[in-house]
Design a protein around this motif. Structure first.
Motif, PDB file in Angstrom:
ATOM      1  N   ASP A 676      44.812  30.544  24.664  1.00 23.56           N
ATOM      2  CA  ASP A 676      43.731  29.962  24.161  1.00 23.56           C
ATOM      3  C   ASP A 676      42.636  30.743  23.890  1.00 23.56           C
ATOM      4  O   ASP A 676      41.618  30.215  23.227  1.00 23.56           O
ATOM      5  N   GLY A 677      42.450  31.953  24.203  1.00 18.79           N
ATOM      6  CA  GLY A 677      41.186  32.882  24.025  1.00 18.79           C
ATOM      7  C   GLY A 677      41.262  34.016  24.839  1.00 18.79           C
ATOM      8  O   GLY A 677      42.244  34.291  25.593  1.00 18.79           O
ATOM      9  N   THR A 678      40.205  34.791  24.671  1.00 22.72           N
ATOM     10  CA  THR A 678      39.992  35.918  25.501  1.00 22.72           C
ATOM     11  C   THR A 678      38.911  35.862  26.527  1.00 22.72           C
ATOM     12  O   THR A 678      37.552  35.461  25.937  1.00 22.72           O
ATOM     13  N   TYR A 679      39.180  36.222  27.738  1.00 18.09           N
ATOM     14  CA  TYR A 679      38.033  35.702  28.536  1.00 18.09           C
ATOM     15  C   TYR A 679      37.731  37.330  29.665  1.00 18.09           C
ATOM     16  O   TYR A 679      38.684  38.077  29.590  1.00 18.09           O
ATOM     17  N   ILE A 680      36.662  37.119  29.784  1.00 17.97           N
ATOM     18  CA  ILE A 680      36.005  38.274  30.733  1.00 17.97           C
ATOM     19  C   ILE A 680      36.108  37.983  32.408  1.00 17.97           C
ATOM     20  O   ILE A 680      35.328  37.040  32.582  1.00 17.97           O
ATOM     21  N   TYR A 681      36.642  38.677  33.029  1.00 15.71           N
ATOM     22  CA  TYR A 681      36.820  38.495  34.539  1.00 15.71           C
ATOM     23  C   TYR A 681      35.741  39.776  34.880  1.00 15.71           C
ATOM     24  O   TYR A 681      36.062  40.890  35.150  1.00 15.71           O
ATOM     25  N   VAL A 682      34.789  39.276  35.641  1.00 14.69           N
ATOM     26  CA  VAL A 682      34.126  40.141  36.399  1.00 14.69           C
ATOM     27  C   VAL A 682      34.310  40.346  37.850  1.00 14.69           C
ATOM     28  O   VAL A 682      34.137  39.120  38.681  1.00 14.69           O
ATOM     29  N   CYS A 683      35.131  41.276  38.490  1.00 10.37           N
ATOM     30  CA  CYS A 683      35.618  41.357  39.928  1.00 10.37           C
ATOM     31  C   CYS A 683      34.894  42.511  40.847  1.00 10.37           C
ATOM     32  O   CYS A 683      34.316  43.477  40.461  1.00 10.37           O
ATOM     33  N   ARG A 684      34.875  42.211  42.146  1.00 14.86           N
ATOM     34  CA  ARG A 684      34.431  43.057  43.043  1.00 14.86           C
ATOM     35  C   ARG A 684      35.400  42.997  44.208  1.00 14.86           C
ATOM     36  O   ARG A 684      35.423  42.071  44.545  1.00 14.86           O
ATOM     37  N   ASP A 685      35.842  44.173  44.599  1.00 12.38           N
ATOM     38  CA  ASP A 685      36.875  44.291  45.758  1.00 12.38           C
ATOM     39  C   ASP A 685      38.135  43.151  45.493  1.00 12.38           C
ATOM     40  O   ASP A 685      38.228  42.393  46.729  1.00 12.38           O
ATOM     41  N   ASN A 686      38.621  43.148  44.366  1.00 10.96           N
ATOM     42  CA  ASN A 686      39.500  42.179  44.549  1.00 10.96           C
ATOM     43  C   ASN A 686      39.197  40.749  44.334  1.00 10.96           C
ATOM     44  O   ASN A 686      40.075  39.853  44.433  1.00 10.96           O
ATOM     45  N   THR A 687      37.962  40.408  44.511  1.00  6.97           N
ATOM     46  CA  THR A 687      37.581  38.856  44.202  1.00  6.97           C
ATOM     47  C   THR A 687      36.809  38.833  43.038  1.00  6.97           C
ATOM     48  O   THR A 687      35.779  39.540  42.635  1.00  6.97           O
TER      49      THR A 687
END
Length: 720
Positions: A676-687
């Motif tokens: 459906d699209g391109t998403y940006i995931y901002v993660c820290r320590d696997n969260t």
């Protein structure tokens, strides 16, 4: 300071030690070899340009080898190890004055096994004996001349000597060894022990040290040394030291330290305007002989220019200064024109001398400039500081600038577009004039570690200015190294046609792995990630030192002491690079063991990095990653590559930016791909936070209070 000293030995050593002149460094004088030679020694069989320069000395030189050391033991002879490199000026001066002298050669051949070492081919040998000389006399440089016992342990060390000084040293040390070998052995044992002590590192698992206060303490110790007028640290001569400035940019952005950021900008400006930068041909010379960046040592090294490319690319992302882009493009033009092997890979260095004169290829007299430039001379002279008080020596001028273009336009009757045209014409005209001069000699070795630095340089330039060909350059360098320097799963240190294989050092493995990691982050090609993992694991197997928790510089134990390089020199510490690689790999694959290893290594260095942060900047960069929030930014979707390129144009410290355009089982990407699209995931320590679809949204998640980050969103056009 190493101060073991035996009174009976000191009586002889003191005579020799006081003869040493102040260190001067380091370029080699080019000269045409005669068609016939009175002498030829074993170096004629080598491929190193530096060793070949000494192949017709009357000294019975041979290259570093176990056979040469075994011969010394068999004949009970002292060993004379003379270390330098092809672009080292004082190395060549000593050769011409001393090693080409028949009477000196006779003393050397009768009393010593004489070994010549190219420090760029054998940096491990250089590091061991440089440490010895620094312990014995407090400083070092090249040429590095060390006299050792047959077992390789140092008895005497120094740098440049005149012919008479060298003759006296040879005579006194030979007499000492013959008259009192036991005392000589005791002294050399203590020097060897001192070298070993320098390389002792106490491993630490005290992760409570990894905090912001450690960074602040180091900066507090460093700030009083900053030159608030000319940039860099306050000293009589100045090196660029990109690792230091890279760290300070990250520190300043994370802590919002305006004074630190201004110091970096000032330093970058002064270097770009100064004579250390080649304003006609592009690229940087090795270092400045003065505090104002005006007169350089004129040799050009690949490692300097590779790192300068990375530094100014990062700075352009942060400061957006046209001057920095000009430096980036000029350095690239220089590298492609003068340092590239036609078959791929980049050469090690260009000499500083031509026709027996330092800098002759690069400097100009006023008469020459008037003749070449004609009516343009007056404005050119104002722009490049051709004035009586700026003359260097023998009526020559080193082109340098005292103001940037904005300041120049304010004080001269010329428009911006006219100035751009004039600059282009001036450069083209003077480049044509240069072509008529005798060109400095090229050291055509292709070194793995230095080429890995250039991969990063081209990647950083690609990220900063977006020119696709720069990414191609980076890919081609890696392909060249893999084809010519990585055979039978064994990495080599140096490549040249018909050259002997030299096992790679830790710097080769760590820097090439780092370059492969950065290529992966830029291209999303998982083959690069696999190579980075492979090289890192091999390095861990080949160089692991369990007692220190670090990695040795070289493979095996054939030298007189263990060598563990933790401080930065002109190239960042290979152990610090290993720690960075493990930290990144740990975050990419959520490998807790790798992340713990990186933390252990940094913990061992916190105290010393606080005391002398300017020598441990690469460690401090990693300490920033560990003491401030560190984010994994995963871009997942069909447009991930283009979005990463757009997002990468804004420099953000303390993030790992990676992506995937397909389904992936990597922990960062697993279950996150969507048609459906391109998403940006901002993660820290696997969260991870909830995914977002725009770059400004992602930047706000990273740091909603950071004015610098929020103002960068103006550059993304349709991706808002």
């Amino acid at each position: 300071m190493f101060n073991y000293f035996i009174p009976e030995v000191s009586r002889y050593l003191e005579i020799a030690l006081v003869l040493l002149t102040t260190l001067a460094s380091c370029k080699n004088e080019s000269k045409e070899e005669a068609s016939k030679h009175k002498y030829t020694n074993a170096l004629i069989n080598e491929t190193s340009p530096y060793l070949l320069q000494h192949a017709h000395n009357p000294v019975d030189w041979r290259a570093w080898s176990q056979d040469a050391l075994d011969e010394a033991k068999e004949k009970n002879k002292l060993v004379l190890v003379s270390i330098g490199y092809s672009s080292c000026h004082w190395c060549h001066v000593m050769e011409e004055e001393t090693f080409e002298n028949d009477s000196i050669a006779q003393i050397m051949n009768e009393n010593f096994v004489n070994i010549k070492v190219d420090r760029e081919e054998r940096p491990d040998v250089d590091q061991i004996y440089m440490t010895a000389v620094q312990l014995m006399k407090g400083n070092g440089g090249w040429p590095l001349n060390v006299i050792t016992l047959p077992n390789g342990k140092p008895l005497y060390g120094g740098t440049y000597h005149t012919k008479e000084q060298w003759k006296k040293v040879l005579t006194e040390i030979s007499r000492l060894y013959k008259e009192d070998p036991d005392k000589a052995a005791q002294y050399s044992d203590m020097v060897a022990e001192g070298i070993q002590e320098v390389n002792l590192i106490a491993p630490s698992d005290d992760f409570t040290q990894l905090k912001k206060e450690a960074v602040f303490e180091g900066i507090a110790n460093w700030k009083p040394l900053w030159d608030e007028v000319w940039g860099g640290d306050t000293r009589d001569e100045k090196f660029m030291l990109p690792s230091n400035l890279n760290f300070l940019i990250d520190y300043a952005l994370l802590t919002k330290d305006e004074a630190a950021l201004k110091h970096v900008e000032r330093t970058l400006d002064k270097m770009a305007l100064g004579g250390i930068y080649d304003h006609i041909g592009g690229g940087f010379f090795r270092y400045s002989t003065d505090a104002r960046w005006k007169v350089p040592h004129f040799e050009k090294m690949l490692y300097d220019n590779a790192q300068a490319l990375s530094l100014y690319s990062k700075a352009y992302q942060v400061f957006k200064k046209p001057l920095y882009k000009e430096v980036i493009l000029g350095t690239i033009e220089f590298l492609e024109r003068e340092m590239k092997n036609p078959k791929g890979g980049y050469y090690a260095a260009l000499d500083a001398d031509s026709e027996g004169e330092e800098g002759k290829f690069y400097v100009w007299t006023e008469t020459e400039l008037k003749s070449i430039l004609g009516s343009d001379f007056k404005l050119f002279a104002a722009y490049y500081t051709i004035e009586e008080q700026a003359v260097w020596e023998n009526g020559n001028y080193v082109l340098h600038r005292l103001m940037d273009d904005t300041q120049f336009l304010e004080t001269n009757s010329v428009s911006k577009s006219e100035l751009e045209d004039l600059k282009s014409n001036w450069k083209a005209t003077l480049m044509e004039a240069r072509k008529k001069r005798t060109r400095p000699r090229t050291d055509d070795k292709i070194l793995t570690s230095w080429n890995a630095l250039l991969i990063n340089g081209y990647l950083n330039a690609y990220t900063a200015i977006g020119t696709t060909s720069l990414l191609d350059h980076a890919e081609h360098i890696l392909q060249f190294i893999q084809t010519h320097g990585y055979k039978n799963n064994e990495l080599g240190h140096s490549y040249k046609k018909d050259s002997k294989h030299i096992d790679a050092f830790l710097e080769d493995y760590s820097l090439l792995a780092n370059a492969a990691l950065n290529l992966y982050s830029t291209t999303l090609n998982t083959q690069h990630l696999s190579l980075a993992q492979e090289l890192t694991r091999k390095a861990q197997d080949k160089f692991n030192d369990a007692s220190s928790g670090m990695y040795t510089y070289n493979q095996g134990d054939k030298l007189i002491a263990k060598l563990i390089k933790t401080d930065d020199g002109v190239i960042p510490s290979s152990n610090a690079i290993m720690a960075h690689n493990l930290f990144q790999l740990g975050h990419i694959r959520y490998n807790q063991e790798d992340m713990k290893k990186a933390k252990t290594m940094v913990s061992s260095m916190v105290e010393v990095s606080k005391e002398t942060p300017y020598s441990y900047a690469k460690w401090n960069s990693l300490l920033l990653n560990m003491s401030y929030p560190f984010y994994e930014v995963a871009v997942v979707g069909k447009d991930a590559e283009s979005m990463i390129k757009k997002m990468g144009a804004t420099y953000v410290p303390n993030i790992l930016l990676v992506g995937s355009t397909t389904e992936s089982d990597f922990a960062l990407f697993e279950g996150r791909f969507s048609e459906d699209g391109t998403y940006i995931y901002v993660c820290r320590d696997n969260t991870c936070k909830l995914p977002v679809k725009t770059i400004p949204e992602a930047l706000r998640i990273l740091d909603p209070t950071n004015t610098y980050l929020q103002t960068q969103t103006l550059d993304f056009g349709g991706l808002h």
